[in-house]
Design a protein around this motif. Structure first.
Motif, PDB file in Angstrom:
ATOM      1  N   ALA A 150       0.836  -1.130   0.101  1.00  0.00           N
ATOM      2  CA  ALA A 150      -0.053   0.183  -0.129  1.00  0.00           C
ATOM      3  C   ALA A 150       0.816   1.331  -0.046  1.00  0.00           C
ATOM      4  O   ALA A 150       0.418   2.133  -0.567  1.00  0.00           O
ATOM      5  N   MET A 151       1.847   1.070   0.814  1.00  0.00           N
ATOM      6  CA  MET A 151       2.798   2.303   0.585  1.00  0.00           C
ATOM      7  C   MET A 151       3.614   2.558  -0.760  1.00  0.00           C
ATOM      8  O   MET A 151       3.450   3.633  -1.000  1.00  0.00           O
ATOM      9  N   MET A 152       3.935   1.422  -1.289  1.00  0.00           N
ATOM     10  CA  MET A 152       4.719   1.482  -2.520  1.00  0.00           C
ATOM     11  C   MET A 152       3.632   2.016  -3.658  1.00  0.00           C
ATOM     12  O   MET A 152       3.925   3.151  -4.490  1.00  0.00           O
ATOM     13  N   LEU A 153       2.447   1.693  -3.514  1.00  0.00           N
ATOM     14  CA  LEU A 153       1.288   2.105  -4.358  1.00  0.00           C
ATOM     15  C   LEU A 153       1.196   3.907  -4.024  1.00  0.00           C
ATOM     16  O   LEU A 153       1.020   4.477  -4.853  1.00  0.00           O
ATOM     17  N   GLY A 154       1.246   4.383  -3.030  1.00  0.00           N
ATOM     18  CA  GLY A 154       0.949   5.437  -2.487  1.00  0.00           C
ATOM     19  C   GLY A 154       2.169   6.276  -2.737  1.00  0.00           C
ATOM     20  O   GLY A 154       2.018   7.417  -3.537  1.00  0.00           O
ATOM     21  N   ILE A 155       3.334   6.070  -2.845  1.00  0.00           N
ATOM     22  CA  ILE A 155       4.642   6.678  -3.455  1.00  0.00           C
ATOM     23  C   ILE A 155       4.398   6.591  -4.817  1.00  0.00           C
ATOM     24  O   ILE A 155       4.730   7.824  -5.535  1.00  0.00           O
ATOM     25  N   LEU A 156       3.913   5.697  -5.462  1.00  0.00           N
ATOM     26  CA  LEU A 156       3.818   5.798  -6.964  1.00  0.00           C
ATOM     27  C   LEU A 156       2.798   6.708  -7.588  1.00  0.00           C
ATOM     28  O   LEU A 156       2.933   7.548  -8.418  1.00  0.00           O
ATOM     29  N   LEU A 239       5.396  -7.008  -5.671  1.00  0.00           N
ATOM     30  CA  LEU A 239       5.934  -7.364  -6.985  1.00  0.00           C
ATOM     31  C   LEU A 239       5.173  -6.577  -8.023  1.00  0.00           C
ATOM     32  O   LEU A 239       5.986  -5.990  -8.918  1.00  0.00           O
ATOM     33  N   VAL A 240       3.865  -6.297  -7.978  1.00  0.00           N
ATOM     34  CA  VAL A 240       3.025  -5.745  -9.148  1.00  0.00           C
ATOM     35  C   VAL A 240       3.766  -4.185  -9.095  1.00  0.00           C
ATOM     36  O   VAL A 240       4.095  -3.539 -10.031  1.00  0.00           O
ATOM     37  N   PHE A 241       3.623  -3.630  -7.815  1.00  0.00           N
ATOM     38  CA  PHE A 241       3.822  -2.286  -7.722  1.00  0.00           C
ATOM     39  C   PHE A 241       5.395  -1.836  -8.003  1.00  0.00           C
ATOM     40  O   PHE A 241       5.663  -0.583  -8.406  1.00  0.00           O
ATOM     41  N   THR A 242       6.162  -3.040  -7.590  1.00  0.00           N
ATOM     42  CA  THR A 242       7.721  -2.580  -8.032  1.00  0.00           C
ATOM     43  C   THR A 242       7.894  -2.514  -9.255  1.00  0.00           C
ATOM     44  O   THR A 242       8.437  -1.568  -9.948  1.00  0.00           O
ATOM     45  N   GLY A 245       6.193   0.716 -10.782  1.00  0.00           N
ATOM     46  CA  GLY A 245       6.850   2.020 -10.497  1.00  0.00           C
ATOM     47  C   GLY A 245       8.115   2.137 -11.129  1.00  0.00           C
ATOM     48  O   GLY A 245       8.524   3.212 -11.620  1.00  0.00           O
ATOM     49  N   ILE A 246       8.935   1.076 -11.255  1.00  0.00           N
ATOM     50  CA  ILE A 246      10.312   1.129 -11.938  1.00  0.00           C
ATOM     51  C   ILE A 246       9.789   1.506 -13.509  1.00  0.00           C
ATOM     52  O   ILE A 246      10.570   2.244 -14.186  1.00  0.00           O
ATOM     53  N   LEU A 247       8.829   0.783 -14.213  1.00  0.00           N
ATOM     54  CA  LEU A 247       8.299   1.132 -15.522  1.00  0.00           C
ATOM     55  C   LEU A 247       8.034   2.741 -15.402  1.00  0.00           C
ATOM     56  O   LEU A 247       8.364   3.553 -16.498  1.00  0.00           O
ATOM     57  N   ALA A 248       7.238   3.308 -14.704  1.00  0.00           N
ATOM     58  CA  ALA A 248       6.684   4.621 -14.638  1.00  0.00           C
ATOM     59  C   ALA A 248       7.962   5.323 -14.252  1.00  0.00           C
ATOM     60  O   ALA A 248       7.891   6.549 -15.093  1.00  0.00           O
ATOM     61  N   PHE A 249       8.789   5.328 -13.475  1.00  0.00           N
ATOM     62  CA  PHE A 249       9.655   6.204 -13.429  1.00  0.00           C
ATOM     63  C   PHE A 249      10.841   6.207 -14.516  1.00  0.00           C
ATOM     64  O   PHE A 249      11.531   7.068 -14.616  1.00  0.00           O
ATOM     65  N   ARG A 250      10.814   4.733 -14.986  1.00  0.00           N
ATOM     66  CA  ARG A 250      11.819   5.005 -16.204  1.00  0.00           C
ATOM     67  C   ARG A 250      11.399   5.820 -17.247  1.00  0.00           C
ATOM     68  O   ARG A 250      12.201   6.506 -17.866  1.00  0.00           O
TER      69      ARG A 250
END
Length: 254
Positions: A150-156, A239-242, A245-250
């Motif tokens: 949930a935190m990873m999704l929040g950061i994203l 795993l999904v949000f990792t 996130g990597i794809l979105a930030f790239r």
């Protein structure tokens, strides 16, 4: 990544946001248990009632994770932190993963303090049985990975939307709105397949399999199968949000 994590950790350590969040929450829960103990012989002046509020609402861990993400990273773009990182050659995926690791660690430290105040004051002021203590202590690891996701999704979403209030709305839509919508649709269409898909989301299966009454607790994580279900769900979310996130930030211009 290590240098970026150190810089983010230093920034969070020397800002007041998380200290205020932790202190206010811990003090409020401590005061709540003390207040309940002053009510005399009523059904609600017990640790069962106090701790049951958390046990019966496990998604609170996710809401608190979102709040912590907003406190730590909600203003990054406004105060120029992202630009500074890019200037020093730090890539988008490294920024995202660094934020996630530092944020989850900081949130875990905050949780330890809050839960110590909460459970400790309940044990100090209110009648408590082993069942109630066990329910809370098992809830923490059961919800740890789900809250981390949930935190990873929040950061994203906070970075993608760029406005904290709008990011919170998007987060609630993804975490609460879509799962509830799928479950409702499965009832309307009487589709067992759609219902099974909807029950893969923590919002739905926790609501279905966690019950707290004055008579006792019926909790998912009190069995090995239930605990594993929580951990697998959280790990899948991470795993999904990792990956997202990597794809979105790239691909995002920072």
């Amino acid at each position: 990544m290590l240098n970026y994590m150190k810089s983010e950790g230093y920034r969070i350590l020397h800002s007041r946001g998380m200290y205020l969040f932790t202190g206010i929450t811990a003090a409020a829960l401590f005061f709540l248990n003390w207040l309940l103990s002053c009510q005399g012989q009523i059904p609600y002046a017990t640790a069962h009632f106090s701790l049951g509020m958390l046990v019966g609402s496990p998604m609170l861990y996710c809401y608190m994770a979102l709040l912590a993400a907003g406190i730590m990273f909600g203003e990054d773009r406004k105060n120029g932190m992202m630009k500074n990182a890019v200037v020093y050659g730090i890539t988008g995926p490294v920024i995202f993963m660094g934020k996630c690791m530092v944020g989850i660690f900081a949130a875990a430290c905050s949780l330890i303090v809050i839960m110590t105040a909460y459970v400790g004051s309940a044990r100090l002021f209110l009648p408590m049985e082993e069942m109630e203590l066990r329910a809370v202590l098992l809830e923490i690891p059961a919800m740890s990975l789900i809250a981390g996701a949930a935190m990873m999704l929040g950061i994203l979403v906070l970075d993608a939307v760029e406005k904290t209030a709008a990011g919170i709305v998007v987060w609630f839509f993804l975490v609460i709105g879509i799962p509830r919508g799928l479950l409702y649709l499965s009832h309307v269409l009487q589709s067992e397949l759609l219902k099974e898909a909807a029950l893969l989301f923590p919002e739905n299966f926790l609501a279905e399999e966690v019950r707290v009454t004055l008579g006792g607790y019926a909790i998912l994580w009190d069995t090995p199968q239930g605990m594993m279900k929580c951990l697998v769900s959280g790990a899948a979310g991470i795993l999904v949000f990792t990956a997202a996130g990597i794809l979105a930030f790239r691909n995002k211009e920072l």
